[in-house]
Motif scaffolding. Sequence first.
Motif, PDB file in Angstrom:
ATOM      1  N   ILE A 163     -41.744 -46.994 119.531  1.00 41.80           N
ATOM      2  CA  ILE A 163     -41.110 -46.344 118.389  1.00 41.80           C
ATOM      3  C   ILE A 163     -40.156 -47.355 117.740  1.00 41.80           C
ATOM      4  CG2 ILE A 163     -41.206 -44.037 119.428  1.00 41.80           C
ATOM      5  CD1 ILE A 163     -38.045 -44.322 119.596  1.00 41.80           C
ATOM      6  N   ASP A 164     -39.718 -47.041 116.552  1.00 46.73           N
ATOM      7  CA  ASP A 164     -38.756 -47.896 115.844  1.00 46.73           C
ATOM      8  C   ASP A 164     -37.365 -47.615 116.410  1.00 46.73           C
ATOM      9  OD1 ASP A 164     -37.084 -49.219 114.094  1.00 46.73           O
ATOM     10  OD2 ASP A 164     -38.313 -48.763 112.325  1.00 46.73           O
ATOM     11  N   ASP A 165     -37.026 -48.341 117.489  1.00 45.11           N
ATOM     12  CA  ASP A 165     -35.752 -48.095 118.172  1.00 45.11           C
ATOM     13  C   ASP A 165     -34.553 -48.468 117.305  1.00 45.11           C
ATOM     14  OD1 ASP A 165     -36.122 -47.147 121.060  1.00 45.11           O
ATOM     15  OD2 ASP A 165     -37.619 -48.730 120.915  1.00 45.11           O
ATOM     16  N   PHE A 166     -34.707 -49.480 116.454  1.00 43.64           N
ATOM     17  CA  PHE A 166     -33.620 -49.860 115.548  1.00 43.64           C
ATOM     18  C   PHE A 166     -33.309 -48.696 114.605  1.00 43.64           C
ATOM     19  CE2 PHE A 166     -32.058 -51.402 111.488  1.00 43.64           C
ATOM     20  CZ  PHE A 166     -31.039 -52.266 111.851  1.00 43.64           C
ATOM     21  N   LYS A 167     -34.338 -48.153 114.011  1.00 39.02           N
ATOM     22  CA  LYS A 167     -34.166 -47.020 113.093  1.00 39.02           C
ATOM     23  C   LYS A 167     -33.564 -45.822 113.816  1.00 39.02           C
ATOM     24  CE  LYS A 167     -36.667 -44.185 109.731  1.00 39.02           C
ATOM     25  NZ  LYS A 167     -37.980 -43.933 109.071  1.00 39.02           N
ATOM     26  N   ALA A 168     -34.016 -45.596 115.046  1.00 35.93           N
ATOM     27  CA  ALA A 168     -33.511 -44.474 115.838  1.00 35.93           C
ATOM     28  C   ALA A 168     -32.010 -44.619 116.099  1.00 35.93           C
ATOM     29  CB  ALA A 168     -34.255 -44.387 117.159  1.00 35.93           C
ATOM     30  N   GLY A 169     -31.574 -45.844 116.472  1.00 33.11           N
ATOM     31  CA  GLY A 169     -30.155 -46.095 116.706  1.00 33.11           C
ATOM     32  C   GLY A 169     -29.331 -45.911 115.439  1.00 33.11           C
TER      33      GLY A 169
END
Length: 339
Positions: A163-169
């Motif tokens: 998943i897009d962990d940067f976007k999630a954070g």
Amino acid sequence: MKDKVTIYDISKKLNVSAATVSRALNNNPKISLSTRELVLKTAKEMNYKQNRLAQALKSGKSNNVGVIVPYINRSFFSSVIRGIEEELTPHGYHVIICQTHENYENEIEQINTLINTQIDGIFMSVSKTTLNTDHIEKALAEGTPLVFFDRKKEVPGVSSVIIDDFKAGYMATQQLIEQGCKRIAHLSGDLNLEIYKNRHDGYIKALEDNNLEVEPDFIIKTNSKIESGASAIEELWKLKKKPDAIFSASDYTALGAIQELKKMGLKIPKDVCVTGFSNEPFTKYMELPISTVDQTPLTMGKIAAQVFLEQMNENKKVSIEKKVVLTPELIVRGSSIRN
């Protein structure tokens, strides 16, 4: 102990050659339908079991795949495995599950064991202690397709589904900011792992975009355990300036943080907002449900399996490399709603 029935026992009973029995059991079109049916019927009556390993050695295909995860008792990983199984079972594949317990040596041993059992492919989420990728490159050199999911390393020739962990954070931190929080602490996880580094970087970017100060003392390295979340709160509340929100890279750490905050007499979300990560089942059943990021593990597993199937083309392994990045979903619940 009774000896296992062999193709020679069947051939003796039917007075045909062992080669004929073998071909019939493998549906060779050169053998007549009546002979095939007779051999299969006799094999069943004699309780004959085909040697799967011998078949794999002969055909180069075992119809088994391995899934390597840090832990099986986490809802996220069990859901990914379910997705892989649901997608591969109709294609005749069986899944062998291995746990590393976050141990690099275990990971090496499991990959070697899977290769030695003529595995058709390996799905893996690397352990947090894995820095060297020689064992992964060895598997590739042996012609074993690999697909990373969630946790990955940059290894040429290996596909990944994350998943897009940067976007999630970023999303999780931004939601806390929109609730009026200005002093947001981050329980980060091990930044040697790309997923935690990206969640951390998304958190930092959200602070910067909103002109909020990045406080190094507010970033605490934790592991994904309840006790670690409690310890992080003890550490944070020794500081002169206290946080008014917590963004945790793990739901378990978030739970530990909430329990410790309540022990200290603080109210959530009035005094401190809290957001976790992974959408573990317990988060929605709490007295005060916990805000979290859903990593869509079932979808992740299904897509990882689809990527693998693309590499298996008419029993010939095709070398492809796909990088699939799924969109995370922020689930906002009571623990981070003030307004």
